[in-house]
Motif scaffolding. Structure first.
Motif, mmCIF file in Angstrom:
data_model
loop_
_atom_site.group_PDB
_atom_site.id
_atom_site.type_symbol
_atom_site.label_atom_id
_atom_site.label_comp_id
_atom_site.label_asym_id
_atom_site.label_seq_id
_atom_site.Cartn_x
_atom_site.Cartn_y
_atom_site.Cartn_z
ATOM 1 N N ASP A 37 0.820 -1.217 0.000
ATOM 2 C CA ASP A 37 0.000 0.000 0.000
ATOM 3 C C ASP A 37 0.849 1.260 0.000
ATOM 4 O O ASP A 37 0.486 2.264 -0.626
ATOM 5 N N LEU A 38 1.975 1.237 0.710
ATOM 6 C CA LEU A 38 2.798 2.435 0.841
ATOM 7 C C LEU A 38 3.705 2.659 -0.364
ATOM 8 O O LEU A 38 4.299 3.737 -0.497
ATOM 9 N N LEU A 57 -0.932 5.040 7.924
ATOM 10 C CA LEU A 57 -1.299 3.789 7.262
ATOM 11 C C LEU A 57 -0.347 2.671 7.661
ATOM 12 O O LEU A 57 -0.771 1.514 7.829
ATOM 13 N N PHE A 58 0.944 2.982 7.832
ATOM 14 C CA PHE A 58 1.887 1.969 8.307
ATOM 15 C C PHE A 58 1.440 1.416 9.659
ATOM 16 O O PHE A 58 1.424 0.194 9.872
ATOM 17 N N GLU A 70 5.987 -3.167 2.428
ATOM 18 C CA GLU A 70 6.857 -2.426 1.514
ATOM 19 C C GLU A 70 6.671 -0.935 1.772
ATOM 20 O O GLU A 70 5.565 -0.402 1.656
ATOM 21 N N LEU A 71 7.768 -0.265 2.128
ATOM 22 C CA LEU A 71 7.683 1.133 2.550
ATOM 23 C C LEU A 71 7.743 2.115 1.396
ATOM 24 O O LEU A 71 7.215 3.219 1.503
ATOM 25 N N GLY A 72 8.413 1.753 0.308
ATOM 26 C CA GLY A 72 8.479 2.701 -0.795
ATOM 27 C C GLY A 72 9.719 2.514 -1.638
ATOM 28 O O GLY A 72 10.364 1.458 -1.630
ATOM 29 N N PHE A 73 10.049 3.590 -2.350
ATOM 30 C CA PHE A 73 11.160 3.630 -3.302
ATOM 31 C C PHE A 73 12.089 4.735 -2.814
ATOM 32 O O PHE A 73 12.148 5.830 -3.384
ATOM 33 N N GLY A 273 -7.579 -3.426 -2.891
ATOM 34 C CA GLY A 273 -7.215 -3.494 -4.300
ATOM 35 C C GLY A 273 -6.703 -2.217 -4.919
ATOM 36 O O GLY A 273 -6.713 -2.077 -6.143
ATOM 37 N N ASN A 274 -6.234 -1.267 -4.120
ATOM 38 C CA ASN A 274 -5.664 -0.052 -4.703
ATOM 39 C C ASN A 274 -4.431 -0.411 -5.541
ATOM 40 O O ASN A 274 -3.769 -1.404 -5.297
ATOM 41 N N GLY A 275 -4.133 0.421 -6.528
ATOM 42 C CA GLY A 275 -2.953 0.173 -7.348
ATOM 43 C C GLY A 275 -3.134 0.744 -8.738
ATOM 44 O O GLY A 275 -4.207 1.239 -9.109
#
Length: 559
Positions: A37-38, A57-58, A70-73, A273-275
């Protein structure tokens, strides 16, 4: 008319797997869950989440029970880098939760990614690159041999960097992006190259993650692809086989379920189902599908409405009213025949027996929902008619969930009277249900004073405490009248939604506040309504009315 698709599109070729075994299997345990999600969910938003919303949200993902997030990029986003460092430096990641950070195969990005998580107890570093023919040929201009060499080079670099930081337990996740559109022999060669370069083994954990980057085939073809890889991956006993389904064909959940039958041990996706495009795998739907089959998902969705409100707040995306399990209307039957079957099912249902209520695949109470709106709303036109008359004749515009709640009350009255319910009677029921709630319940409203200050609003609330048969004064402070009222009544009270409107035009218009609240001791939520010339007073009255409708006692006042 759609014309000549056979000239423009080519179906995904079938997998040569005559001895496939997955169709005869059943799922017996929940997979390892990874929430993206993140990261994947965040990059699909109109406005990516701020650091504060990401942190909120975390924390919700941790509360729900996710052990891999998964925290991000971080190498490509300062916001992502800063939130990763905040979580690591302030030790906000629980010991049983493993963060994941993602990067492409580029030396500078890999070095920055490793730097972003220095000092963490355990980290998954996610490396990926696209391998399907269209990407190899059109985007990168690389041969298969060059792709393999690039994977080997960058995995060895990551190994060198992480070996220099032994205080952290490092896990490699490698994803051959566009796996579902690549030749299986190419996918296997690339993954095995990553496995060898990392030297996966008992002390060097590794995840091979196979995505449907864009869904292009039926779910059974994806399951065949997974079983084919599952049988052939090198060092399979040391590999966690993961899948990352997207939802372009609307079959993301089906792909994940069939992949689990085919040998996958782990799934990646997002809440609701976000994405990108049509979204990622819906983790909530998959988890609750397992739950309806008697399998504990290991995730806590016992207050599904509360989860939905937090996700909507953090993503600024609404959840569809027909979304499986969580949509506002999924437990509401408009058909008379459905209502009759559900009512008979409830009458026959034993408290400790198997769930056998027609049209309801899951007990709403397991998700913190109520039965109030399931059987009593006769038809959509009935619910819509009630809302229309209230708006037309009294200026009252109800939120959708409030429409469902109030239509059940009107329908119950209609069934008892066996007569048509006129607009005046609907308004009378509305007053009795919401406005008169101030004078019934655990406390009757006597009056209040509200003072604004630099540190927030301070409320002195005069009540008739029905449990003690006497007048009392409660004091609360908050960043607004609703927060101050909650503090005065019960800090455990949760405000799920708030709306305010003007009932008339002009300078003398009255304000109407609508507040939806929930309490951990009561299933579901309740609405309260306040009407007053002052919007602040209307908010206080609405919150108190909703509290009384919950039927809980006043919490002891802190001294």
């Amino acid at each position: 008319m759609l014309s000549h698709p056979q000239q423009k599109y080519r179906p995904q070729p079938p997998v040569d797997l005559p001895e496939r075994s997955w169709p005869a299997r059943t799922i017996t345990a929940a997979p390892i869950w990874l929430s993206t999600d993140l990261r994947d969910g965040n990059q699909a938003l109109f406005e990516p989440m701020s650091g504060a919303r990401k942190l909120k949200l975390f924390n919700e993902l941790v509360r729900l029970g996710f052990k891999e997030i998964e925290l991000g990029f971080p190498a490509a986003s300062k916001t992502d880098f800063d939130i990763v460092r905040t979580l690591v430096d302030q030790q906000l990641i629980p010991d049983d939760v493993t963060p994941m950070v993602m990067t492409q195969l580029r030396e500078d990005l890999i070095r920055e990614t490793v730097r972003s998580v220095r000092g963490a107890r355990r980290v998954i570093v996610h490396l990926y690159n696209a391998i399907a023919p269209a990407w190899r040929e059109l985007v990168f201009g690389l041969s298969v041999a060059q792709i393999i060499a690039m994977v080997e080079q960058h995995v060895r670099l990551l190994r060198e960097l992480t070996d220099a930081a032994p205080e952290t337990q490092w896990v490699l996740q490698y994803s051959p992006e566009t796996f579902c559109m690549a030749e299986l022999e190419v996918s296997l060669a690339v993954c095995n190259a990553a496995i060898a370069a990392w030297d996966a083994g008992p002390t060097r954990p590794m995840i091979v993650n196979l995505p449907t980057t864009v869904e292009v085939s039926t779910a059974n073809v994806f399951a065949d692809q997974i079983e084919w890889m599952h049988r052939r991956l090198d060092r399979r006993e040391h590999i966690v086989l993961s899948v990352h389904p997207h939802n372009d064909r609307g079959t993301g959940v089906a792909c994940a379920e069939q992949a689990l039958l085919a040998g996958a041990q782990r799934v990646e996706g997002c809440l609701f189902g976000n994405g990108e495009r049509s979204g990622n795998l819906d983790l909530v739907t998959l988890a609750l599908n397992l739950y309806t089959q008697g399998i504990s998902p290991g995730l806590d969705f016992s207050d599904i409405a509360g989860v939905a409100r937090i996700v909507e707040e953090c993503t600024a995306l609404p959840i569809h009213p027909r979304h499986p399990y969580v949509g506002d209307l999924v437990f509401t039957a408009f058909s008379g025949s459905h209502q009759d079957a559900i009512a008979k099912g409830f009458a026959a249902q034993q408290p400790d027996g198997p769930w056998r209520v027609p049209y309801l695949p899951i007990d709403p109470k397991d998700l913190g929902r109520t039965y109030d709106s399931i059987v009593r709303v006769n038809s959509q036109s009935g619910k819509g008619g009630i809302a229309y008359l209230l708006e037309r004749d009294h200026g009252v515009v109800m939120p959708r969930r409030m429409q469902i709640e109030f239509s059940a009350i009107v329908q119950k009255h209609a069934d008892a009277s066996e007569t048509e319910i006129a607009s005046a009677q609907i308004w009378q029921l509305f007053q009795q249900t919401y406005l008169d709630a101030l004078q019934r319940g655990s406390c009757r409203y006597l009056g209040h004073t509200l003072h604004e200050g630099a540190e927030g609003d301070t409320l002195n609330l005069q009540l008739d405490d029905m449990a003690r048969a006497g007048g009392i004064e409660r004091r609360g402070r908050g960043n607004g009248p609703i927060a101050a009222t909650v503090a005065a009544l019960d800090p455990a009270l949760r405000v799920d939604s708030y709306e305010q409107r003007s009932l008339e035009g002009g300078a003398q218009a009255r304000a109407m506040s609508i507040v939806e609240v929930a309490h951990p001791d009561v299933a579901g939520s309740r609405f309260g309504v306040g009407i007053h010339e002052s919007i602040a007073t209307a908010s206080v009255l609405a919150t108190l009315g909703a509290f009384n409708r919950l039927g809980v006692a006043l919490a002891p006042q802190a001294r």
